[in-house]
Design an enzyme around this catalytic site. Structure first.
Site: not given
Length: 396
Positions: A24, A106, A127, A129, A164, A251, A275, A278
């Site tokens: 991962y 995160s 961080q 999103y 992924r 970012k 990223h 990713r």
């Protein structure tokens, strides 16, 4: 096992972790072309060796957002960090704090803001999103501010999750994923005891605190898939500014025009990042994207960079290409999985030593003296014959 570099920690982490966790963090999107180029392109940046420069007064110290850093490095936000070591975010934050550099928590951490922030003296970064649930975003910003977080890292390159392939093969997703993860844990007793049993709860602390119920791995995958917001635009920065008055870093910048937009919309910094390879395979490596972005906005906004950085030499290379500071992601997670706080602390010591060697041999006494003049050539220009790919008919 002898640990002399981040690559040693990667090998150790692969032995320690169940495959679904190792792959991962180790894997990337699609065929992982960009993942590989992040490392390869950076390794091709040739530094200019200088001699007889009296390097006795060497200093790695720098300033960013009115914070003093012992070296131009911060720990990047990494989701599920607490699955790689017992209460992993707390351990990584402690190592960064002791070293005098920022730790970034995160959104999708195992340990919530309120668990990590009180354990360190230095204000951590947070961080975030852009998500469909604006109530969660506002709640997270308010909690981060209440906990004393100094800087917001706003990740914008994930309006939808990347494809992924490794995750389906490793058991993070795909058929019978839960059963496959269970048997992998059984086959990795060190991790199963330290993290699987004694590292609980394994929910996503920041999300659980908002929803008022535990949010486990299956919920994590589903919640993220349903909440990433493809309608994200620059106007979302204006909305965030209503709730956050501290430094804000954007970012996920790879294009000079996006960097200029970040300046226009009042961001304090950007992270040149794909990223970690990713998200979208085939985009530029951060090392290749950085020089043009630095040409466009250097001096107007703080420039951070990540993706492909594995040692102190890479840090110096990124700064020479135009970054002010770098973020470490995979490198510190491998160390965390191997030896917890002590592993991250040792990795940071290694990076510091490697930086000192590189700076001494390039004649840069301070971080501000690392520049394009430190390079023999910049990426994108023709390689020396010895480094150029062989054509048909050539022999090694």
């Amino acid at each position: 096992m002898i640990i002399s570099a981040a690559s040693d920690y990667r090998a150790a982490a692969q032995r320690t972790l169940p495959p679904f966790l190792f792959h991962y963090i180790d894997g990337g999107a699609y065929a992982e072309y960009t993942l590989r180029r992040n490392v390869e392109d950076l390794s091709q940046v040739a530094l200019r060796q200088r001699v007889l420069k009296n390097m006795s007064d060497l200093s790695l110290e720098t300033t960013l957002f009115n914070e003093t850093l012992s070296m131009p490095v911060a720990l990047a936000p990494v989701g599920l960090c607490g699955m790689y070591a017992r209460r992993g975010e707390v351990q990584a934050a402690a190592a960064a704090d002791a070293k005098g550099i920022p730790f970034t928590l995160s959104t999708v951490s195992v340990c919530p803001i309120e668990e990590v922030a009180p354990t360190i003296k230095r204000p951590m970064w947070f961080q975030l999103y852009v998500l469909r649930d604006r109530g969660f975003m506002r709640n997270a910003l308010e909690r981060a501010k209440a906990a004393g977080c100094s800087t917001l890292v706003f990740t914008v390159d994930m309006p939808t999750p990347g494809a992924r392939y490794r995750d389906a093969h490793s058991g993070m997703s795909g058929p019978n994923a839960a059963m496959r993860r269970y048997w992998q844990a059984v086959m990795h007793p060190k991790w199963a005891w330290d993290v699987g049993l004694n590292g609980r709860p394994h929910d996503l602390g920041n999300i659980s605190a908002y929803l008022g119920k535990p949010t486990g791995l299956e919920d994590y995958i589903g919640w993220l898939a349903n909440n990433f917001d493809p309608s994200i635009s620059w106007k979302d920065l204006e909305w965030i500014r209503e709730f956050w008055d501290g430094p804000m870093v954007i970012k996920g910048i790879l294009d000079p025009e996006d960097a200029r937009d970040a300046v226009r919309f009042g961001a304090d910094g950007i992270v040149v990042s794909n990223h970690g390879g990713r998200q979208l395979d085939g985009v530029l490596s951060s090392a290749r994207a950085l020089p043009a972005i630095a040409d466009a906005v250097k001096g107007d906004i703080a420039i951070l960079a990540d993706s492909g950085i594995r040692n102190g030499l890479d840090v110096v290379r990124m700064i020479a290409l135009g970054a002010d500071t770098v973020l470490l992601g995979r490198a510190y997670l491998y160390a965390l999985a191997t030896a917890g706080k002590a592993g991250v602390a040792n990795l940071l010591d290694l990076i510091e030593k490697e930086m000192k060697v590189a700076m001494t041999l390039t004649g840069a006494k301070t971080i501000s003296e690392i520049s394009g003049d430190s390079l023999v050539q910049e990426l994108g220009k023709s390689l020396p014959a010895a480094l150029a790919p062989m054509s048909k008919g050539d022999t090694a």
